[in-house]
Structures are given as C-alpha cells and as structure tokens.
Enzyme design. Structure first.
Site, PDB file in Angstrom:
ATOM      1  CD  GLU A  63       7.012  -5.713  -0.668  1.00 48.27           C
ATOM      2  OE1 GLU A  63       7.787  -4.986  -1.320  1.00 48.27           O
ATOM      3  OE2 GLU A  63       7.399  -6.644   0.044  1.00 48.27           O
TER       4      GLU A  63
ATOM      5  N   GLY B 230       2.334   2.486   5.381  1.00 45.81           N
ATOM      6  CA  GLY B 230       3.468   1.630   5.743  1.00 45.81           C
ATOM      7  C   GLY B 230       4.259   2.217   6.913  1.00 45.81           C
TER       8      GLY B 230
ATOM      9  N   GLY C 173       0.839  -1.201   0.000  1.00 43.38           N
ATOM     10  CA  GLY C 173       0.000   0.000   0.000  1.00 43.38           C
ATOM     11  C   GLY C 173       0.867   1.241   0.000  1.00 43.38           C
ATOM     12  CB  SER C 174      -0.031   4.737   0.563  1.00 46.11           C
ATOM     13  OG  SER C 174      -0.602   4.658   1.852  1.00 46.11           O
ATOM     14  CB  ALA C 175       5.108   5.875   1.555  1.00 39.32           C
TER      15      ALA C 175
END
Ligand code: NAD
Length: 490
Positions: free
Chosen positions: A251, A233, A228-230
C-alpha cells in the site's frame, strides 16, 4: 530532478534532523511539535524475532477460528480501555491534533468487526458438487509468518489494518512500526498482549529501514504486508522479485487528483477540497495533491478555497482552540517540502497561498496552494505535506487526461458535473478509489482500500485484506476411493 525533494525519500531516512542523536542501533522518537524525546529503545534482533515467530505459528494456526476471533474482539476491548492513552501517544508522536488521534483510535477498534465480517465473506468454506457424487471443498489456509511494516502517519490504524486480518486468518505477525512512531506501535502491541494474544504470536519488533530490509530478505518470512512510500515499496518488490512463494501486499502513496466541474455549491466544494488537501497536514496517502479546475469555475472556486485555507489553524496537538492540523513529522520533511515548493515557484508555478514556516527549528508549515498550470514537466512525485497544486483546464477530456497524468493511481475525486460526466470520469480515471462529490480522504475500510500504478500491487487492504492474509485451497473429497477408466482399456 535536481532540487525537487520528495518528502517520501526524505522520510525514508531514519535521521530526524536536528532532533536526532541516536546511535545506529537506537531508535529514538521525538515529538514533532516540541522536539522532546518521548521514546528510546534498541532495534530488535531480526533473527531472534523470526525464530520465535516460526516456533509460535503451528499452535496459533491450529486454534479454532472462533478462538482467534474472540481474541481479536478482546483486543478491541483493550484498545477501548486505553483509548485516551493511545490517542495521546499518537498525537504527541505524530503531531496530529488530539481530536484526530481519537478518530484514529476509533478506526483501530472498528477494524476488528470489519475484519471478522470480511473473513467470513471472503475466506469462508464452500462445498461444490463434483463428479461421481464427490464434493469439491474450498477452504483457506494462512501463509505463516507475516511481517507488517508500518508508516508513521497513522501509526496504529494502518499497521492494525494488516495485523487484525492476518491474525484472524491464522498467521503470526511480526510488527515493525515506523522508526518515527514506535511508542504508539508499542502501545498498540500491548493491547494485543493484554487481550491474551502472546508476545510470540504478535511480536513487537522496533527498528528502522535496516531491520525492515533484513525482515524482507529473511528466509523465515512468508510474506510482507507493507504500508509506506512508493520508493520503499519498489525496493521491497525488487528484493522479492525472484520469490513468488512470498506474499507481498504493498500500500503506497499517491499523487491524487480532484476535479472541480460545474457546481453551484461553492462552499461545499471548497470544504471538500480543503479537507482533502490539508487534513493531517497533507500527510495522508489519499490526500488531494492536484486540483484540476474548469476555467470558467476558477475564480469563484479558488476564492472560496483560499478564504477557507486562510482560516485553518495550524498548531500543536493539544492547543486550545484545537488546531485543524499539526506540524509535519520532522524537520527533514519540512525542509524537503519547503525545497519542493521553491522548486515549483522557480519553475513557473504561481503562489496562491505561500508555504510559511513560522519557526525554522520546528516542522510547522502553513497550508500552501500553487497554480502550476503553465509549468512544463510538473514533477510526478508525492509531496507528503500541505501543498496543493492547481491546474486549470478548458474541457472535460483534458480534465480526465490531467487526472491520469501520473504514475500513481490511488484516489481520484470529481466535484460537480452531471451523472453522465461522472460515469465518464469513473470509467476513465485510473485509481483504486474514485469518488463523486466526496473528498479523496477517509476511505471506508468496509470497502477495498488500495491503488494501481505506483500506489499498490493489486492487493488492496481494507475489507479485501482478507484476500492477502490467506490462500484458497481446493480439495476434491470422497469418503471412499471410487474410480473407473471408461475408454482406452484393452
Ligand atoms: P516509508 O516507506 O519511509 O516507511 C514505511 C516502513 O517501511 C517503515 O516501517 C520503514 O522503517 C520501513 N522501511 C523503510 N525502508 C525500508 C526498506 N528498504 N526495506 C524494508 N522496509 C523499509 O514510509 P513513511 O514515510 O513511514 O510513510 C509515508 C508514506 O506512506 C507515504 O508515501 C504515504 O503515501 C504512504 N502511505 C500509504 C498508505 C496506503 O494505504 N496506500 C497509507 C498511509 C501511508
């Protein structure tokens, strides 16, 4: 950065803008192309799901490896049987063209044999000689209960890229699909169940960010496999910073660069650029966001890129003739991208091709290209949509510096140039995927797929997913105890 909306941030909300009428515990999925509701369900009960998973784990882990492999092969057969239905669901739910949804289903099927090979190679048993004619054995153990948090852009392939290797290794899996694509997630889960993998070993657990957070914080979870998105994360990483006992594989997104250097093959170069920037309407983690062009090549290459981008059809997934790209996921994402494009324009960007939204009530966006060379402080965020920024440079060192002018590090690609220049690019580009005369998208799952910086935590998926699904155990072993103390005895 005021006024500069990152779509990842917008996407993290479970709200689907004008489409959403859900109560807090309802998950509702709507077709981006029409706004029609296609799935509705209650969010899962996190405690119940975890309790069930913990109970199921010992028996699953005790199955012979060959049984687990056989079961995932049966899963691949179930997906084959359901390929048309699954592709249709993915196309409706994400808005991607049907042909592309079919390609996603193929990736799901291919992942099984890749994961079996990867497990055999990366997690195989080994025996090494050790002292006193003993042996040192290296074997792998599963972590236990792993939660897989999926994104919306590849709602079957990307969660599956964690689920299959995790199951082979002997983990049980809790699969929480994206709240924006639960229908496709559920269909994928059913294929596992029809293959004979129980609903406790591979649990489908619909929910949104709140359920995601609750799983991450739950003591009964042994690891989180996230795509998913930073922003999300980083939140997960922070939450588990004091829990080194948990496996965390992240990821995340990218702000990927493509460099165009000397090449006579302008049409091929333009094709690679357009595919990399606009496939899946730019909603790919590996999509090219920044095109770095040698000044002397600029007019020629940008002429070709613009001409090709002008020809791209964007439309609904089942349109005839088939579109190249569909809408973005929802109106909130389209609003965020429009705002971001306006920000770039009003801060020194020069439009080569404007971002057009033909119908304000739907999230269709045209491909857009903007030259941001003279812009000061280009925001280093992932614009998860069809916006390509172009930066012109005069020398090769500048091109490499610009490639690395990001906190992300997922994919980088160079078109043209000499082998020596490519060697220099490869050695200096900070990314987990570095290509030459290939686009940035479509990474092979027979290779590691992951990034550095804000793109990942050094636990790539793809072939290397085997590494985060099991841990190696070293065992010194002899049939009988045999020992002596040679020095220091009275
Ligand atoms: P997202 O981060 O919004 O959501 C991903 C998942 O995390 C969803 O299941 C969501 O419900 C859950 N989640 C959200 N907030 C959470 C929290 N605080 N705690 C726990 N879980 C939470 O991502 P998205 O918008 O669905 O997907 C698009 C993003 O994914 C893009 O940034 C894209 O680059 C990235 N992506 C990365 C890869 C890769 O392999 N590196 C592949 C595809 C997509």
């Amino acid at each position: 950065m005021d006024g500069f909306a990152t779509t990842s941030t917008a996407a993290a909300a479970s709200d689907r803008g004008p489409f959403s009428e859900a109560s807090a515990a309802d998950i509702i999925s709507c077709e981006p192309a029409t706004g029609a509701e296609i799935w509705r369900g209650k969010a899962c009960d996190v405690d119940d799901v975890v309790t069930r998973a913990r109970r199921a784990w010992p028996a699953w882990a005790a199955q012979p490896l060959s049984t687990r492999m056989e079961l995932v092969r049966r899963f691949a057969n179930e997906v084959r049987k359901d390929a048309e239905k699954l592709a249709t669901s993915i196309a409706r739910e994400t808005g991607k063209p049907l042909w592309e949804a079919h390609a996603e289903v193929e990736l799901v099927i291919n992942k099984v044999e890749i994961s079996i090979r990867a497990y055999a190679e990366r997690s195989s048993q080994r025996r090494l000689d050790s002292a006193l004619q003993g042996t040192m054995a290296v074997r792998h153990k599963p972590h236990g209960v792993l939660v897989v948090l999926g994104p919306y852009n590849f709602p079957a392939h990307l969660p599956n890229a964690h689920i299959v290797p995790a199951l082979i290794a002997g983990n049980v899996v809790i699969f929480k699909p994206s709240e924006k694509a639960p229908a496709s997630g559920e269909m994928l889960a059913r294929c596992f169940h029809r293959a004979g993998i129980s609903t406790a070993v591979m649990q489908f657990a619909p929910g949104g960010p709140a359920e995601g957070q609750a799983f991450v914080a739950h003591d009964g979870i042994d690891g989180v496999l996230f795509t998913g998105s930073a922003n999300t994360g980083i939140t997960i990483n922070r939450r588990l910073a004091a829990r080194p006992d948990k496996m965390v594989a992240l990821e995340m997104g990218g702000n990927n660069a493509m460099v165009v250097w000397d090449t006579p093959k302008l049409t091929d170069a333009a094709t690679l650029i357009v595919q990399s920037a606009f496939a899946s309407t730019g909603q790919r983690c590996t999509a090219a966001r920044r095109l770095i062009v040698k000044s002397s090549m600029y007019d020629a290459i940008m002429g070709e890129v613009k001409a090709l981008a002008d020809r791209l059809i964007f439309g609904a997934p089942f349109d005839e003739p088939a579109p190249f790209m569909g809408p973005v996921i929802d109106n909130a994402a389209a609003d965020g991208l429009t705002e971001s494009f306006l920000y770039l324009l009003s801060h020194g960007g020069k439009a080569i091709k404007h971002l057009v939204r033909p119908d304000e009530s739907l999230p269709f966006l045209s491909p857009a290209i903007i030259d941001t060379t003279t812009m000061k402080d280009r925001p280093d965020v992932e614009l998860f949509g069809p916006i390509l920024q172009v930066i012109r440079v005069d020398d090769f060192d500048e091109a490499i510096a610009e490639t690395n002018n990001t906190r992300f590090g997922l994919a980088a690609s160079m078109i043209g140039g000499t082998p020596q220049e490519y060697n220099k690019f490869w050695a200096n580009a900070r990314a987990g995927i570095v290509n030459w005369n290939r686009g940035t998208v479509n990474p092979s799952h027979s290779a590691p797929v992951g990034g550095i910086g804000l793109s990942g935590n050094h636990r790539p998926t793809g072939y290397y997913a085997a590494d985060y699904c099991a841990y190696p155990v070293a065992s010194g072993e002899m049939e009988q105890p045999r020992a002596m103390i040679g020095i220091g005895l009275r």
